[in-house]
Motif scaffolding. Sequence first.
Motif, PDB file in Angstrom:
ATOM      1  N   UNK A 107      47.133  24.111  -4.383  1.00 16.15           N
ATOM      2  CA  UNK A 107      48.002  23.254  -3.585  1.00 16.15           C
ATOM      3  C   UNK A 107      47.500  21.834  -3.737  1.00 16.15           C
ATOM      4  N   UNK A 108      48.358  20.921  -4.167  1.00 14.79           N
ATOM      5  CA  UNK A 108      47.922  19.540  -4.385  1.00 14.79           C
ATOM      6  C   UNK A 108      48.883  18.570  -3.712  1.00 14.79           C
ATOM      7  N   UNK A 109      48.339  17.401  -3.392  1.00 15.27           N
ATOM      8  CA  UNK A 109      49.151  16.346  -2.785  1.00 15.27           C
ATOM      9  C   UNK A 109      48.734  15.007  -3.371  1.00 15.27           C
ATOM     10  N   UNK A 110      49.711  14.113  -3.508  1.00 18.12           N
ATOM     11  CA  UNK A 110      49.422  12.781  -4.040  1.00 18.12           C
ATOM     12  C   UNK A 110      50.473  11.800  -3.553  1.00 18.12           C
ATOM     13  N   UNK A 111      50.146  10.514  -3.647  1.00 14.02           N
ATOM     14  CA  UNK A 111      51.130   9.478  -3.342  1.00 14.02           C
ATOM     15  C   UNK A 111      52.178   9.398  -4.444  1.00 14.02           C
ATOM     16  N   UNK A 112      51.725   9.515  -5.683  1.00  5.20           N
ATOM     17  CA  UNK A 112      52.634   9.409  -6.819  1.00  5.20           C
ATOM     18  C   UNK A 112      53.387  10.721  -7.017  1.00  5.20           C
ATOM     19  N   UNK A 113      54.549  10.618  -7.634  1.00  3.04           N
ATOM     20  CA  UNK A 113      55.362  11.809  -7.860  1.00  3.04           C
ATOM     21  C   UNK A 113      55.969  11.730  -9.245  1.00  3.04           C
ATOM     22  N   UNK A 114      55.318  12.358 -10.204  1.00  2.47           N
ATOM     23  CA  UNK A 114      55.913  12.533 -11.520  1.00  2.47           C
ATOM     24  C   UNK A 114      55.415  13.863 -12.067  1.00  2.47           C
ATOM     25  N   UNK A 115      56.072  14.446 -13.031  1.00  2.78           N
ATOM     26  CA  UNK A 115      55.850  15.850 -13.372  1.00  2.78           C
ATOM     27  C   UNK A 115      54.413  16.240 -13.702  1.00  2.78           C
ATOM     28  N   UNK A 116      53.636  15.330 -14.287  1.00  2.00           N
ATOM     29  CA  UNK A 116      52.300  15.727 -14.722  1.00  2.00           C
ATOM     30  C   UNK A 116      51.185  15.134 -13.867  1.00  2.00           C
ATOM     31  N   UNK A 117      51.496  14.653 -12.675  1.00  2.00           N
ATOM     32  CA  UNK A 117      50.489  13.992 -11.853  1.00  2.00           C
ATOM     33  C   UNK A 117      49.293  14.908 -11.557  1.00  2.00           C
ATOM     34  N   UNK A 118      49.528  16.204 -11.377  1.00  2.00           N
ATOM     35  CA  UNK A 118      48.449  17.127 -11.031  1.00  2.00           C
ATOM     36  C   UNK A 118      48.051  18.019 -12.203  1.00  2.00           C
ATOM     37  N   UNK A 119      48.408  17.607 -13.412  1.00  2.00           N
ATOM     38  CA  UNK A 119      48.199  18.471 -14.570  1.00  2.00           C
ATOM     39  C   UNK A 119      46.733  18.814 -14.789  1.00  2.00           C
ATOM     40  N   UNK A 120      45.838  17.857 -14.595  1.00  2.00           N
ATOM     41  CA  UNK A 120      44.421  18.142 -14.833  1.00  2.00           C
ATOM     42  C   UNK A 120      43.876  19.160 -13.842  1.00  2.00           C
ATOM     43  N   UNK A 121      44.380  19.138 -12.603  1.00  2.00           N
ATOM     44  CA  UNK A 121      43.950  20.125 -11.615  1.00  2.00           C
ATOM     45  C   UNK A 121      44.471  21.504 -11.973  1.00  2.00           C
ATOM     46  N   UNK A 122      45.742  21.554 -12.391  1.00  2.00           N
ATOM     47  CA  UNK A 122      46.324  22.831 -12.802  1.00  2.00           C
ATOM     48  C   UNK A 122      45.548  23.406 -13.981  1.00  2.00           C
ATOM     49  N   UNK A 123      45.216  22.559 -14.934  1.00  2.00           N
ATOM     50  CA  UNK A 123      44.483  23.020 -16.107  1.00  2.00           C
ATOM     51  C   UNK A 123      43.118  23.571 -15.724  1.00  2.00           C
ATOM     52  N   UNK A 124      42.420  22.897 -14.814  1.00  2.00           N
ATOM     53  CA  UNK A 124      41.094  23.368 -14.429  1.00  2.00           C
ATOM     54  C   UNK A 124      41.175  24.710 -13.701  1.00  2.00           C
TER      55      UNK A 124
END
Length: 209
Positions: free
Chosen positions: A134-151
Amino acid sequence: MTPDRPRRLLILVASPRRNGNSAVLAEAALRGAQDAGLDASLHFADDLMQTFLRDCRDCRDEHGRCRIDDGYADFFFEHFLDADGFALASPVYWYGMSSQAKAFFDRMFCYVARSYPDSQRVRERIQGKRVALLTASEEMYPTIALSLVNQMQEYARYTHSQFVGAVHGQGDRRGSVAEDRHGAMAAAEALGRQFFERPHADYHVDSVR
């Protein structure tokens, strides 16, 4: 898991904010899991860890045990290893996971390394869980959390676990992910509710199809 107990889902909030967006998403997942009758619990990384990983060659005592005296070891052995599922809630910091989240995984090394006397049993019990993000961020674009998903995906691969889902929500104020227009709250609740029911497929070239 034994047949006479519900499946256990452990949700870890790796944000320093108790009422931040990561916690709001984690609480939504918790509600979904409890609605489904799961044995679900929510914890904050700041309650468990007061320091990062050290050099085990200098840190271990004469019996090979870790000398770091905070709540991590108790949590790891009494909660994490017994859990059937693990959901990490982390903000996106500098386009990666929070330092608390990274430290949580790093500190596992104290107990899976062969210099720990009971490492074989730990390695056996760390495997085969269902994991989610589960991730949250100010920015919103498709790959914003990609590094977390990958890890998380690589963690799942390494531990023979199943990565069953990722939810990302947008919020530019504390707790404002609850207003996310892309359905993050509903998705987090659904993730918790369906945690052990979602189909998972990870094919290899020789997989039977």
